[in-house]
Design a protein around this motif. Structure first.
Motif, PDB file in Angstrom:
ATOM      1  N   THR A 101       0.837  -1.208   0.000  1.00  0.00           N
ATOM      2  CA  THR A 101       0.000   0.000   0.000  1.00  0.00           C
ATOM      3  C   THR A 101       0.868   1.252   0.000  1.00  0.00           C
ATOM      4  O   THR A 101       0.622   2.202  -0.759  1.00  0.00           O
ATOM      5  CB  THR A 101      -0.932   0.000   1.233  1.00  0.00           C
ATOM      6  OG1 THR A 101      -1.683  -1.200   1.218  1.00  0.00           O
ATOM      7  CG2 THR A 101      -1.863   1.200   1.237  1.00  0.00           C
ATOM      8  N   ALA A 102       1.886   1.266   0.837  1.00  0.00           N
ATOM      9  CA  ALA A 102       2.766   2.443   0.915  1.00  0.00           C
ATOM     10  C   ALA A 102       3.401   2.713  -0.448  1.00  0.00           C
ATOM     11  O   ALA A 102       3.422   3.861  -0.919  1.00  0.00           O
ATOM     12  CB  ALA A 102       3.846   2.218   1.973  1.00  0.00           C
ATOM     13  N   LEU A 103       3.897   1.667  -1.084  1.00  0.00           N
ATOM     14  CA  LEU A 103       4.529   1.832  -2.405  1.00  0.00           C
ATOM     15  C   LEU A 103       3.509   2.369  -3.412  1.00  0.00           C
ATOM     16  O   LEU A 103       3.804   3.305  -4.177  1.00  0.00           O
ATOM     17  CB  LEU A 103       5.109   0.498  -2.891  1.00  0.00           C
ATOM     18  CG  LEU A 103       6.296  -0.047  -2.076  1.00  0.00           C
ATOM     19  CD1 LEU A 103       6.570  -1.505  -2.433  1.00  0.00           C
ATOM     20  CD2 LEU A 103       7.555   0.793  -2.300  1.00  0.00           C
ATOM     21  N   GLU A 104       2.317   1.786  -3.399  1.00  0.00           N
ATOM     22  CA  GLU A 104       1.277   2.235  -4.351  1.00  0.00           C
ATOM     23  C   GLU A 104       0.923   3.700  -4.137  1.00  0.00           C
ATOM     24  O   GLU A 104       0.535   4.400  -5.065  1.00  0.00           O
ATOM     25  CB  GLU A 104       0.024   1.351  -4.219  1.00  0.00           C
ATOM     26  CG  GLU A 104       0.227  -0.037  -4.820  1.00  0.00           C
ATOM     27  CD  GLU A 104      -0.844  -1.047  -4.429  1.00  0.00           C
ATOM     28  OE1 GLU A 104      -0.765  -2.193  -4.907  1.00  0.00           O
ATOM     29  OE2 GLU A 104      -1.751  -0.707  -3.623  1.00  0.00           O
ATOM     30  N   LEU A 105       1.067   4.147  -2.884  1.00  0.00           N
ATOM     31  CA  LEU A 105       0.763   5.547  -2.575  1.00  0.00           C
ATOM     32  C   LEU A 105       1.947   6.474  -2.864  1.00  0.00           C
ATOM     33  O   LEU A 105       1.894   7.667  -2.560  1.00  0.00           O
ATOM     34  CB  LEU A 105       0.369   5.677  -1.098  1.00  0.00           C
ATOM     35  CG  LEU A 105      -0.974   5.052  -0.716  1.00  0.00           C
ATOM     36  CD1 LEU A 105      -1.120   4.992   0.809  1.00  0.00           C
ATOM     37  CD2 LEU A 105      -2.128   5.848  -1.329  1.00  0.00           C
ATOM     38  N   GLY A 106       3.056   5.913  -3.388  1.00  0.00           N
ATOM     39  CA  GLY A 106       4.187   6.749  -3.778  1.00  0.00           C
ATOM     40  C   GLY A 106       5.209   6.984  -2.676  1.00  0.00           C
ATOM     41  O   GLY A 106       6.051   7.869  -2.780  1.00  0.00           O
ATOM     42  N   LYS A 107       5.105   6.182  -1.603  1.00  0.00           N
ATOM     43  CA  LYS A 107       6.115   6.299  -0.540  1.00  0.00           C
ATOM     44  C   LYS A 107       7.243   5.310  -0.859  1.00  0.00           C
ATOM     45  O   LYS A 107       6.974   4.200  -1.311  1.00  0.00           O
ATOM     46  CB  LYS A 107       5.544   5.922   0.834  1.00  0.00           C
ATOM     47  CG  LYS A 107       4.066   6.222   1.038  1.00  0.00           C
ATOM     48  CD  LYS A 107       3.817   7.632   1.418  1.00  0.00           C
ATOM     49  CE  LYS A 107       2.305   7.868   1.635  1.00  0.00           C
ATOM     50  NZ  LYS A 107       1.995   9.244   1.954  1.00  0.00           N
ATOM     51  N   SER A 108       8.486   5.702  -0.587  1.00  0.00           N
ATOM     52  CA  SER A 108       9.575   4.723  -0.675  1.00  0.00           C
ATOM     53  C   SER A 108       9.570   3.890   0.597  1.00  0.00           C
ATOM     54  O   SER A 108       9.139   4.370   1.650  1.00  0.00           O
ATOM     55  CB  SER A 108      10.916   5.433  -0.857  1.00  0.00           C
ATOM     56  OG  SER A 108      10.984   5.959  -2.167  1.00  0.00           O
ATOM     57  N   VAL A 109      10.043   2.648   0.474  1.00  0.00           N
ATOM     58  CA  VAL A 109      10.004   1.742   1.631  1.00  0.00           C
ATOM     59  C   VAL A 109      11.386   1.163   1.880  1.00  0.00           C
ATOM     60  O   VAL A 109      12.089   0.752   0.945  1.00  0.00           O
ATOM     61  CB  VAL A 109       8.991   0.592   1.393  1.00  0.00           C
ATOM     62  CG1 VAL A 109       9.086  -0.453   2.504  1.00  0.00           C
ATOM     63  CG2 VAL A 109       7.564   1.147   1.311  1.00  0.00           C
ATOM     64  N   VAL A 110      11.759   1.136   3.154  1.00  0.00           N
ATOM     65  CA  VAL A 110      12.982   0.466   3.597  1.00  0.00           C
ATOM     66  C   VAL A 110      12.538  -0.627   4.564  1.00  0.00           C
ATOM     67  O   VAL A 110      11.791  -0.352   5.510  1.00  0.00           O
ATOM     68  CB  VAL A 110      13.933   1.454   4.305  1.00  0.00           C
ATOM     69  CG1 VAL A 110      15.145   0.720   4.873  1.00  0.00           C
ATOM     70  CG2 VAL A 110      14.363   2.563   3.338  1.00  0.00           C
ATOM     71  N   THR A 111      12.981  -1.852   4.307  1.00  0.00           N
ATOM     72  CA  THR A 111      12.571  -2.948   5.180  1.00  0.00           C
ATOM     73  C   THR A 111      13.756  -3.846   5.508  1.00  0.00           C
ATOM     74  O   THR A 111      14.692  -3.963   4.712  1.00  0.00           O
ATOM     75  CB  THR A 111      11.423  -3.782   4.553  1.00  0.00           C
ATOM     76  OG1 THR A 111      11.117  -4.879   5.423  1.00  0.00           O
ATOM     77  CG2 THR A 111      11.788  -4.331   3.188  1.00  0.00           C
ATOM     78  N   ALA A 112      13.692  -4.489   6.676  1.00  0.00           N
ATOM     79  CA  ALA A 112      14.711  -5.462   7.102  1.00  0.00           C
ATOM     80  C   ALA A 112      14.133  -6.874   7.038  1.00  0.00           C
ATOM     81  O   ALA A 112      14.737  -7.818   7.539  1.00  0.00           O
ATOM     82  CB  ALA A 112      15.141  -5.146   8.536  1.00  0.00           C
ATOM     83  N   ASN A 113      12.971  -6.999   6.400  1.00  0.00           N
ATOM     84  CA  ASN A 113      12.158  -8.204   6.534  1.00  0.00           C
ATOM     85  C   ASN A 113      12.481  -9.252   5.461  1.00  0.00           C
ATOM     86  O   ASN A 113      11.837  -9.325   4.414  1.00  0.00           O
ATOM     87  CB  ASN A 113      10.690  -7.763   6.433  1.00  0.00           C
ATOM     88  CG  ASN A 113       9.723  -8.835   6.846  1.00  0.00           C
ATOM     89  OD1 ASN A 113      10.030 -10.014   6.750  1.00  0.00           O
ATOM     90  ND2 ASN A 113       8.560  -8.421   7.295  1.00  0.00           N
ATOM     91  N   LYS A 114      13.481 -10.085   5.755  1.00  0.00           N
ATOM     92  CA  LYS A 114      13.900 -11.089   4.766  1.00  0.00           C
ATOM     93  C   LYS A 114      12.851 -12.165   4.533  1.00  0.00           C
ATOM     94  O   LYS A 114      12.715 -12.674   3.421  1.00  0.00           O
ATOM     95  CB  LYS A 114      15.231 -11.718   5.144  1.00  0.00           C
ATOM     96  CG  LYS A 114      15.342 -12.277   6.542  1.00  0.00           C
ATOM     97  CD  LYS A 114      15.792 -11.223   7.513  1.00  0.00           C
ATOM     98  CE  LYS A 114      15.567 -11.668   8.926  1.00  0.00           C
ATOM     99  NZ  LYS A 114      16.613 -11.319   9.848  1.00  0.00           N
ATOM    100  N   ALA A 115      12.094 -12.524   5.594  1.00  0.00           N
ATOM    101  CA  ALA A 115      11.066 -13.555   5.421  1.00  0.00           C
ATOM    102  C   ALA A 115      10.056 -13.102   4.371  1.00  0.00           C
ATOM    103  O   ALA A 115       9.650 -13.884   3.498  1.00  0.00           O
ATOM    104  CB  ALA A 115      10.370 -13.818   6.757  1.00  0.00           C
ATOM    105  N   LEU A 116       9.680 -11.847   4.431  1.00  0.00           N
ATOM    106  CA  LEU A 116       8.719 -11.291   3.466  1.00  0.00           C
ATOM    107  C   LEU A 116       9.335 -11.202   2.072  1.00  0.00           C
ATOM    108  O   LEU A 116       8.736 -11.623   1.079  1.00  0.00           O
ATOM    109  CB  LEU A 116       8.284  -9.901   3.944  1.00  0.00           C
ATOM    110  CG  LEU A 116       7.337  -9.140   3.024  1.00  0.00           C
ATOM    111  CD1 LEU A 116       5.981  -9.834   2.944  1.00  0.00           C
ATOM    112  CD2 LEU A 116       7.158  -7.703   3.501  1.00  0.00           C
TER     113      LEU A 116
END
Ligand SMILES: NC(=O)C1=CN([C@@H]2O[C@H](COP(=O)(O)OP(=O)(O)OC[C@H]3O[C@@H](n4cnc5c(N)ncnc54)[C@H](O)[C@@H]3O)[C@@H](O)[C@H]2O)C=CC1
Ligand SMILES: N[C@@H](CC=O)C(=O)O
Ligand code: NA
Length: 442
Positions: A101-116
């Motif tokens: 959702t965040a990406l679709e809304l034009g926000k950049s995303v930083v994640t540490a979530n390897k499982a995902l």
């Protein structure tokens, strides 16, 4: 907007950040953003401002301004003044839905979530590409160690042949403690949890799921193909015993949980990927043998670059937050300068080689009857399966006879069939341990 900040016309005056999750990593991310605010502003070209922090339990005192806390991450990421979302919650849902959702809304995303990422990079990278924003995840593999960006960018002009190493801090901490101080498995695991290394469910660490997720991410990037966790052959460390470590030491080896991603070229020239995670004996003289505690190390072999080694803290709140913040600064700079990082690259679409075809070496420990001819019988089973023996050790073990065989390289399938045959031998009372051996040329 001052010109000396080098901002693009129309760039945001401030960059709003939403932090999802305030555990080991999230707490350190918030600390860095707060403590380093002035330097971060200079490096980015605009101030980084935390708009909100999503937590599960609003009741707990967390040492941050209460007005920043919310238990409604879905609303937080939708705020118009949020430009970058940092996801350090972990697990598949709700992070998958929140990030998409965040990406679709034009926000950049930083994640540490390897499982995902090991399951859903395709879906999330597509959403990032469609919205022309960044999806960064340096912290997802080997914590603080820069390895995702070097593979994705620095080595983008080379052909990577192999990425192998230790990418799980918890299991490395446990195995190091068992080998170096004689600590027992349960105590070492509890300590790894206390130090913030272990996953919320440490089964992910000790059964190799976390290392397999990281192997999938590394193999995808290194070989420009889509590799998911299900493509990675996986064994964990829960069956590695103190006796295995003692026995490995007698062969001048130690045991490490290794993640190995290789480009394999078959006889007909077909290229495939082997991605696998298992505990293995490695010689004490091998560079990976000295990687201790929660440290990780990744060795990359590339056609033109040759061998590169990356080493550092693979787990822990602050080291992981360092990698998160590197990504946040990159994403923020891109927002300021209307740029974007590299897109997912899967054009090579290499297939996965089944583990049975992958050449490897085995260490097999067994209890045998103490009578003449047993050694010949055991050797005969190896020969029958075209597996050549490199070393044998026979010793008394509390009234029983223990036999340890180390093989030369052979297809994993042939080795597995040999072990199955040994288990059926009347003279073999128990096969007590089967480990692979890596880091040797034989
Ligand atoms: N701890 C480490 O050394 C490393 C962790 N990671 C990854 O970073 C992520 C976070 O790890 P940790 O901080 O260690 O985990 P953690 O379990 O300490 O923190 C996660 C936090 O998220 C909160 N949370 C759970 N559901 C939530 C929700 N729906 N909304 C808001 N908050 C929620 C939990 O209450 C917890 O405080 C995970 O994906 C992990 O795999 C990656 C590299 C290293
Ligand atoms: N649980 C993980 C945390 C970092 O990725 C590990 O132990 O490596
Ligand atoms: Na990293």
């Amino acid at each position: 907007m001052t010109e000396d900040m080098g901002q693009h016309a129309g760039a945001p005056r401030e960059l709003g950040v939403a932090v999802l999750g305030l555990g080991n990593v999230g707490t350190e991310v918030v600390r860095i953003i707060t403590e380093n605010a002035i330097d971060l502003r200079e490096r980015i070209g605009a101030p980084l401002v935390i708009r909100g922090i999503a937590v599960r339990d609003l009741g707990r005192d967390r040492g941050v301004a209460r007005e920043l806390l919310t238990d409604d991450p879905a609303s937080l990421i939708r705020r118009d003044d949020v430009d970058i979302v940092i996801e350090v919650v972990g697990g598949i849902e709700p992070p998958r839905e929140l990030i998409r959702t965040a990406l679709e809304l034009g926000k950049s995303v930083v994640t540490a979530n390897k499982a995902l990422l090991a399951e859903y990079t395709g879906e999330l990278a597509a959403a990032a590409a469609a919205a022309n924003v960044d999806l960064y995840f340096e912290a997802a593999v080997a914590g603080a160690i820069p390895v995702v960006r070097p593979l994705m960018q620095s080595l983008a002009g080379d052909q990577v042949e192999r990425v192998a190493g230790i990418v799980n801090g918890t299991t490395n901490y446990i195995l190091s403690a068992m080998a170096e101080t004689g600590a027992d498995y349960e105590t070492a695991l509890a300590e790894a949890g206390r130090l913030g290394y272990a996953e919320a469910d440490p089964t992910a660490d000790v059964e190799g799921y976390d290392a397999a997720a990281k192997a999938a991410i590394l193999a995808s990037i290194a070989f420009h193909s889509r590799v998911t966790a299900a493509d990675v052959y996986r064994e964990g460390i829960s069956s590695v015993t103190a006796a295995d470590l003692a026995s490995a030491a007698k062969f001048d080896c130690t045991v490490k949980l290794l993640s190995i991603c290789e480009r394999i070229t078959e006889a007909d020239g077909t290229e495939r990927i082997s991605a696998r995670v298992y505990p293995a004996l490695i010689p004490l003289a091998h560079p990976l043998a000295t990687v201790s505690g929660a440290y990780n190390a990744v060795v990359v072999e590339a056609h033109d670059a040759g061998r590169l080694m990356f080493y550092g803290q693979g787990a822990g709140g602050a080291p992981t937050a360092s990698a998160v913040m590197g990504d946040v600064v990159m994403a923020a700079r891109n927002k300021v300068h209307s740029g974007r990082g590299p897109l997912e690259s899967t054009y090579a679409s290499l297939a996965i080689a089944p583990i049975a075809q992958v050449p490897t070496r085995y260490y097999v420990a067994m209890h045998v009857l103490d009578r003449p001819g047993v050694l010949e019988g055991v050797a005969g089973e190896f020969a029958k399966h075209h597996v050549s023996i490199a070393a044998v050790r026979q010793e008394g073990d509390g009234g029983r006879t223990q036999l340890i065989v180390i093989t030369h390289r052979a297809p994993d399938g042939a080795l597995a069939e040999t072990v199955a045959a040994l288990k059926n031998m009347e003279a073999v009372t128990a096969v007590t341990s089967v480990l692979r051996m890596e880091g040797t040329d034989e």
